[in-house]
Design a protein around this motif. Structure first.
Motif, PDB file in Angstrom:
ATOM      1  N   GLY A   1       1.736   6.987   2.754  1.00 58.83           N
ATOM      2  CA  GLY A   1       2.833   7.038   1.791  1.00 58.83           C
ATOM      3  C   GLY A   1       2.990   8.413   1.172  1.00 58.83           C
ATOM      4  O   GLY A   1       4.097   8.897   0.953  1.00 58.83           O
ATOM      5  N   VAL A   2       1.880   9.053   0.916  1.00 56.89           N
ATOM      6  CA  VAL A   2       1.904  10.414   0.362  1.00 56.89           C
ATOM      7  C   VAL A   2       2.454  11.388   1.397  1.00 56.89           C
ATOM      8  O   VAL A   2       3.232  12.294   1.066  1.00 56.89           O
ATOM      9  CB  VAL A   2       0.493  10.835  -0.107  1.00 56.89           C
ATOM     10  CG1 VAL A   2       0.479  12.276  -0.556  1.00 56.89           C
ATOM     11  CG2 VAL A   2       0.024   9.934  -1.225  1.00 56.89           C
ATOM     12  N   ILE A   3       2.068  11.214   2.653  1.00 60.95           N
ATOM     13  CA  ILE A   3       2.580  12.082   3.719  1.00 60.95           C
ATOM     14  C   ILE A   3       4.089  11.943   3.835  1.00 60.95           C
ATOM     15  O   ILE A   3       4.814  12.948   3.904  1.00 60.95           O
ATOM     16  CB  ILE A   3       1.895  11.752   5.066  1.00 60.95           C
ATOM     17  CG1 ILE A   3       0.438  12.210   5.028  1.00 60.95           C
ATOM     18  CG2 ILE A   3       2.629  12.394   6.234  1.00 60.95           C
ATOM     19  CD1 ILE A   3      -0.379  11.763   6.217  1.00 60.95           C
ATOM     20  N   VAL A   4       4.587  10.714   3.827  1.00 57.71           N
ATOM     21  CA  VAL A   4       6.041  10.491   3.925  1.00 57.71           C
ATOM     22  C   VAL A   4       6.745  11.069   2.695  1.00 57.71           C
ATOM     23  O   VAL A   4       7.791  11.711   2.815  1.00 57.71           O
ATOM     24  CB  VAL A   4       6.355   8.992   4.106  1.00 57.71           C
ATOM     25  CG1 VAL A   4       7.841   8.724   4.013  1.00 57.71           C
ATOM     26  CG2 VAL A   4       5.814   8.489   5.433  1.00 57.71           C
TER      27      VAL A   4
ATOM     28  N   ALA B   1       0.830  -1.206   0.000  1.00 57.98           N
ATOM     29  CA  ALA B   1       0.000   0.000   0.000  1.00 57.98           C
ATOM     30  C   ALA B   1       0.865   1.257   0.000  1.00 57.98           C
ATOM     31  O   ALA B   1       0.576   2.220  -0.719  1.00 57.98           O
ATOM     32  CB  ALA B   1      -0.927   0.000   1.216  1.00 57.98           C
ATOM     33  N   VAL B   2       1.935   1.241   0.771  1.00 56.98           N
ATOM     34  CA  VAL B   2       2.812   2.419   0.831  1.00 56.98           C
ATOM     35  C   VAL B   2       3.519   2.628  -0.499  1.00 56.98           C
ATOM     36  O   VAL B   2       3.639   3.759  -0.977  1.00 56.98           O
ATOM     37  CB  VAL B   2       3.823   2.285   1.990  1.00 56.98           C
ATOM     38  CG1 VAL B   2       4.877   3.370   1.930  1.00 56.98           C
ATOM     39  CG2 VAL B   2       3.091   2.341   3.311  1.00 56.98           C
TER      40      VAL B   2
ATOM     41  N   PHE C   1       3.311   5.905  -2.742  1.00 53.27           N
ATOM     42  CA  PHE C   1       4.493   6.669  -3.144  1.00 53.27           C
ATOM     43  C   PHE C   1       4.372   7.118  -4.594  1.00 53.27           C
ATOM     44  O   PHE C   1       4.715   8.229  -4.945  1.00 53.27           O
ATOM     45  CB  PHE C   1       5.766   5.860  -2.987  1.00 53.27           C
ATOM     46  CG  PHE C   1       6.339   5.853  -1.594  1.00 53.27           C
ATOM     47  CD1 PHE C   1       6.018   6.818  -0.668  1.00 53.27           C
ATOM     48  CD2 PHE C   1       7.221   4.862  -1.227  1.00 53.27           C
ATOM     49  CE1 PHE C   1       6.556   6.810   0.605  1.00 53.27           C
ATOM     50  CE2 PHE C   1       7.760   4.845   0.043  1.00 53.27           C
ATOM     51  CZ  PHE C   1       7.428   5.811   0.968  1.00 53.27           C
ATOM     52  N   ASP C   2       3.911   6.201  -5.448  1.00 56.62           N
ATOM     53  CA  ASP C   2       3.874   6.502  -6.874  1.00 56.62           C
ATOM     54  C   ASP C   2       2.550   7.081  -7.350  1.00 56.62           C
ATOM     55  O   ASP C   2       2.530   7.965  -8.197  1.00 56.62           O
ATOM     56  CB  ASP C   2       4.185   5.235  -7.678  1.00 56.62           C
ATOM     57  CG  ASP C   2       5.653   4.893  -7.647  1.00 56.62           C
ATOM     58  OD1 ASP C   2       6.454   5.768  -7.303  1.00 56.62           O
ATOM     59  OD2 ASP C   2       6.000   3.741  -7.968  1.00 56.62           O
ATOM     60  N   SER C   3       1.448   6.587  -6.820  1.00 59.31           N
ATOM     61  CA  SER C   3       0.171   6.988  -7.399  1.00 59.31           C
ATOM     62  C   SER C   3      -0.788   7.614  -6.411  1.00 59.31           C
ATOM     63  O   SER C   3      -1.926   7.874  -6.757  1.00 59.31           O
ATOM     64  CB  SER C   3      -0.516   5.770  -8.019  1.00 59.31           C
ATOM     65  OG  SER C   3      -0.982   4.905  -7.004  1.00 59.31           O
TER      66      SER C   3
END
Length: 149
Positions: free
Chosen positions: A103-106, A90-91, A95-97
């Motif tokens: 993942g977007v926060i990181v 999921a992360v 990260f990509d989409s």
């Protein structure tokens, strides 16, 4: 094929929504689960082969009374491994989409050099991974409570 290498293709095929994240997580989880299921059923068959042949147990009765019950401890090992890998999937998808999610926060914190926000995202990912693992562990204990080792 490394599953991570498929992420750009999955984004092209499924768009930027939730679908590529689900597909990535499912692909990452699928192969460890499949291998664990196969090994669990093979080991059960090896242990009970003579018993099954001697009593000529019908195939459906064998599957539901011996194979599944005796394979549960190994199946839950695969579930514990795969459920934590699903967080990774999921992360990676986020990260990509991703438009939202940890993942977007990181990723955005990394771009802005916001170390404290990166740690917040990391701590939440650890909490989610551990909660999934301990939930699977609890289910394992409940379902294999009477299983002899």
């Amino acid at each position: 094929i490394p599953i991570i290498a498929l992420v750009p293709f999955l984004i092209i095929w499924f768009g930027f929504g939730m679908a590529p994240k689900i597909v990535i997580s499912a692909l990452i989880v699928f192969f460890p689960m499949l291998i664990n299921f196969i090994e669990a059923f093979k080991s059960t068959f090896e242990r009970y082969r003579e018993f099954i042949h001697y009593y000529k147990i019908p195939i459906f009765k064998k599957i539901f009374t011996i194979d599944i019950i005796e394979s549960l401890p190994r199946i839950f090992i695969g579930i514990k491994i795969s459920i934590t890998l699903s967080v990774i999937g999921a992360v990676v998808g986020e990260f990509d989409s991703g438009e939202r999610g940890l993942g977007v926060i990181v990723r955005s914190a990394k771009t802005n050099f916001d170390t404290s926000l990166m740690f917040v995202g990391l701590v939440w990912l650890i909490i989610i991974g551990l909660s999934y693992y301990y939930t699977a562990n609890l289910l394992s204990l409940l379902f294999t409570k009477y299983h002899k080792k």
